[in-house]
Design a protein around this motif. Structure first.
Motif, PDB file in Angstrom:
ATOM      1  N   LEU A 119     -32.151  -8.412  -2.924  1.00 27.38           N
ATOM      2  CA  LEU A 119     -31.612  -7.690  -1.766  1.00 27.38           C
ATOM      3  C   LEU A 119     -30.368  -8.398  -1.215  1.00 27.38           C
ATOM      4  O   LEU A 119     -29.415  -7.749  -0.777  1.00 27.38           O
ATOM      5  N   MET A 120     -30.365  -9.735  -1.275  1.00 30.28           N
ATOM      6  CA  MET A 120     -29.174 -10.458  -0.807  1.00 30.28           C
ATOM      7  C   MET A 120     -27.989 -10.187  -1.734  1.00 30.28           C
ATOM      8  O   MET A 120     -26.850 -10.069  -1.290  1.00 30.28           O
ATOM      9  N   LEU A 154     -33.060  -4.922   4.449  1.00 27.55           N
ATOM     10  CA  LEU A 154     -34.423  -5.442   4.679  1.00 27.55           C
ATOM     11  C   LEU A 154     -35.282  -4.403   5.409  1.00 27.55           C
ATOM     12  O   LEU A 154     -36.467  -4.267   5.130  1.00 27.55           O
ATOM     13  N   SER A 160     -26.428  -7.121  -0.757  1.00 30.39           N
ATOM     14  CA  SER A 160     -25.725  -7.153   0.529  1.00 30.39           C
ATOM     15  C   SER A 160     -24.254  -7.532   0.383  1.00 30.39           C
ATOM     16  O   SER A 160     -23.509  -7.514   1.361  1.00 30.39           O
ATOM     17  N   ARG A 202     -25.296  -6.033   6.679  1.00 29.93           N
ATOM     18  CA  ARG A 202     -25.797  -5.145   5.610  1.00 29.93           C
ATOM     19  C   ARG A 202     -27.209  -5.554   5.198  1.00 29.93           C
ATOM     20  O   ARG A 202     -28.064  -4.716   4.951  1.00 29.93           O
ATOM     21  N   LEU A 203     -27.451  -6.875   5.144  1.00 29.77           N
ATOM     22  CA  LEU A 203     -28.778  -7.354   4.734  1.00 29.77           C
ATOM     23  C   LEU A 203     -29.850  -6.869   5.708  1.00 29.77           C
ATOM     24  O   LEU A 203     -30.947  -6.472   5.298  1.00 29.77           O
ATOM     25  N   VAL A 224     -31.954 -12.924  10.870  1.00 30.24           N
ATOM     26  CA  VAL A 224     -30.701 -12.358  10.350  1.00 30.24           C
ATOM     27  C   VAL A 224     -29.901 -11.775  11.526  1.00 30.24           C
ATOM     28  O   VAL A 224     -28.683 -11.984  11.637  1.00 30.24           O
TER      29      VAL A 224
END
Ligand code: NAD
Length: 484
Positions: A190-191, A78, A194, A73-74, A111
């Motif tokens: 953002l994390m 991003l 996620s 998802r991250l 990632v």
């Protein structure tokens, strides 16, 4: 420009800072304050580590296939916010938008690689090492990992470590550079989105003292450091004293060797980008061009020309190079140049950029081999040209310095390239490449004063660093078993 507040983050919550000691965060292109950072108190450092430790108790038991789902998802998040992230990097770090985009691309690639952790974390199994006995190893997460980061890649460098640490089941406390905390603040938002459970990733803002508290904290099990060699050595020694696992990437003074058969146009462009890109503030920036034999005259001319014509200005504009990070950094670079005034052939101290912390591309020439500036990391847009008669003499120079981060060779000769990559005592080698930055599935290497430790960041090395390997020898005697 609105001033931004800088918060710590632990236990899934933004935390208003309690510390009273502050540092100003600047936009280096305009020389303006954009945020004020409060250095963490000991109580705050403890709270962040304890939150990470608490989260570790359950996160380590989550199956690896589920632990990588927030990373998938991250990656999408991003990509969605890619441009906003790159603008934040350019704002606080000064590099051009194109350079910030390159940086975030590298972060995302890490990632992506860490999404393969179910495969990467597999270990060995030997059936029947003796009659009825099997032996195998399992990799288990270490615990709380501290990540101590430098200013020059605020988006990428934490991701040499972070996605791997959490994918193997460890939890992290990140300390961004106190000079560029805003990128990590945005990345942390953002994390959070996620879907990572609270406490798996935590951020604490501070300086050297905060690093030292993290290193000494008994619940912190590993230290990943990137920064100058003096600090790297200090961190390595302190971490060893406290019995911690440690990896420390240090500073650099990278040579590029140019043989007479090198292609002048492409090699000049690539070397100029390496020396002056990110205003020379890459740990993989070329700092010394060693011109071999007949390469001297034509390459000295073309590199002088490339330096003199590089478009420098605010990274948000259409330029090829931005400012250095701070006024102190500009002064340090200028005073190093003042110490070799008569050797400055293209002088970046002189320019009409009146705001911000600018030093334009600079060339030094005709230095004696014993001049200390040839061994000093300038960390600015300064390229020194030196002449050597043969590739042997060039290699001898490459291997004589204290640092060993990167060395590059420019040539059309496969034989010379093969010899160079074998004999250069550095961690990263470039052949007709000026910034030999390993992709996420290779270790980001380094040697001598540029690296203290054994396992590096990125890829399989990172998986091994953040895990303990446990070996099991197992016997199930036939005579003890029920017959079926
Ligand atoms: P720095 O050493 O000043 O700081 C790095 C981090 O460590 C910061 O978070 C800082 O707060 C903290 N710190 C500073 N001194 C410390 C100490 N004595 N003990 C513990 N923590 C300390 O580095 P910087 O100026 O932010 O970054 C530039 C340096 O980093 C250059 O030397 C560059 O070559 C190096 N670098 C190396 C690599 C690599 O992969 N080898 C990558 C990027 C940058």
């Amino acid at each position: 420009m609105e001033m931004q507040d800088v918060y710590h983050y632990w236990g899934g919550q933004w935390q208003k800072p309690l510390g009273t000691e502050t540092i100003e965060v600047h936009d280096p292109a305009l020389g303006q304050t954009i945020a004020t950072l409060n250095l963490a108190t000991e109580q705050e450092v403890n709270a962040a580590v304890e939150a990470a430790h608490t989260a570790f108790q359950s996160w380590r038991r989550v199956p690896v296939t589920e632990r990588v789902q927030p990373l998938f998802r991250l990656k999408a998040i991003l990509e969605r916010d890619f441009e906003a992230l790159t603008r934040t990097i350019t704002l606080e770090c000064g590099k051009t938008l194109a350079e910030s985009r390159g940086e975030m691309r590298r972060a995302i690639e890490n990632v992506e690689t860490a999404c393969g952790t179910p495969y990467l974390i597999q270990s060995a199994f030997n059936e029947s090492i003796a009659p009825g006995i099997d032996e195998f190893s399992i990799r288990q997460p270490l615990g709380v990992a501290a990540l101590l980061c430098p200013f020059n890649f605020p988006g990428m460098i934490p991701f040499w470590f972070l996605p791997y640490a959490i994918a193997v089941g460890s939890t992290v406390v990140i300390k961004p550079s106190e000079r560029v905390p805003l990128t990590m603040q945005m990345l942390m938002q953002l994390m959070q989105e996620s879907g990572l459970p609270q406490g798996v990733v935590n951020v604490i803002n501070g300086g050297r003292h905060t690093s030292e508290q993290l290193i000494a904290h008994p619940l912190v099990k590993s230290i990943s450091f990137v920064g100058s060699s003096a600090a790297a050595r200090n961190v390595y020694l302190q971490a060893a004293t406290h019995g911690k696992r440690v990896q420390c990437q240090g500073g650099a003074k990278n040579p590029v060797v140019i043989l007479p058969d090198a292609d002048i146009e492409t090699s000049t462009a690539v070397i100029a980008d390496s020396a002056f890109g990110c205003a020379g503030q890459r740990c993989l920036a070329s700092s010394i061009a060693i011109l071999v034999g007949e390469a001297n005259k034509p390459f000295a001319e073309s590199l002088r020309d490339a330096a003199a014509t590089r478009k420098t200005g605010n990274g948000f504009d259409d330029v090829q190079m931005g400012p250095v990070i701070s006024e102190a950094s500009r002064h340090r670079i200028e005073s190093l140049l003042n110490s070799v005034n008569e050797n400055v052939s293209i002088d970046g101290r002189k320019h009409d950029l009146d705001k911000g912390y600018f030093v334009k591309p600079t060339i030094l020439e005709n230095l004696d081999d014993t001049n200390p500036i040839l061994r000093t990391e300038i960390f600015g847009p300064v390229l020194t040209l030196i002449e050597k008669p043969t590739i042997e003499a060039a290699l001898e120079f490459v291997n004589s310095g204290a640092y060993g981060n990167m060395a590059c060779l420019f040539t059309r000769s496969g034989e010379a390239a093969r010899r160079f990559r074998t004999e250069a005592e550095v961690g990263n080698v470039g052949i007709n490449v000026g910034v030999a930055a390993p992709m996420s599935y290779f270790p980001f290497s380094g040697a001598r004063e540029s690296f203290f430790g054994d396992l590096h960041g990125q890829g399989e090395d990172a998986i091994r660093f953040f895990t303990n390997e446990k070996v099991v020898v197992e016997r199930w005697p036939k005579e003890w078993s029920r017959k079926f």
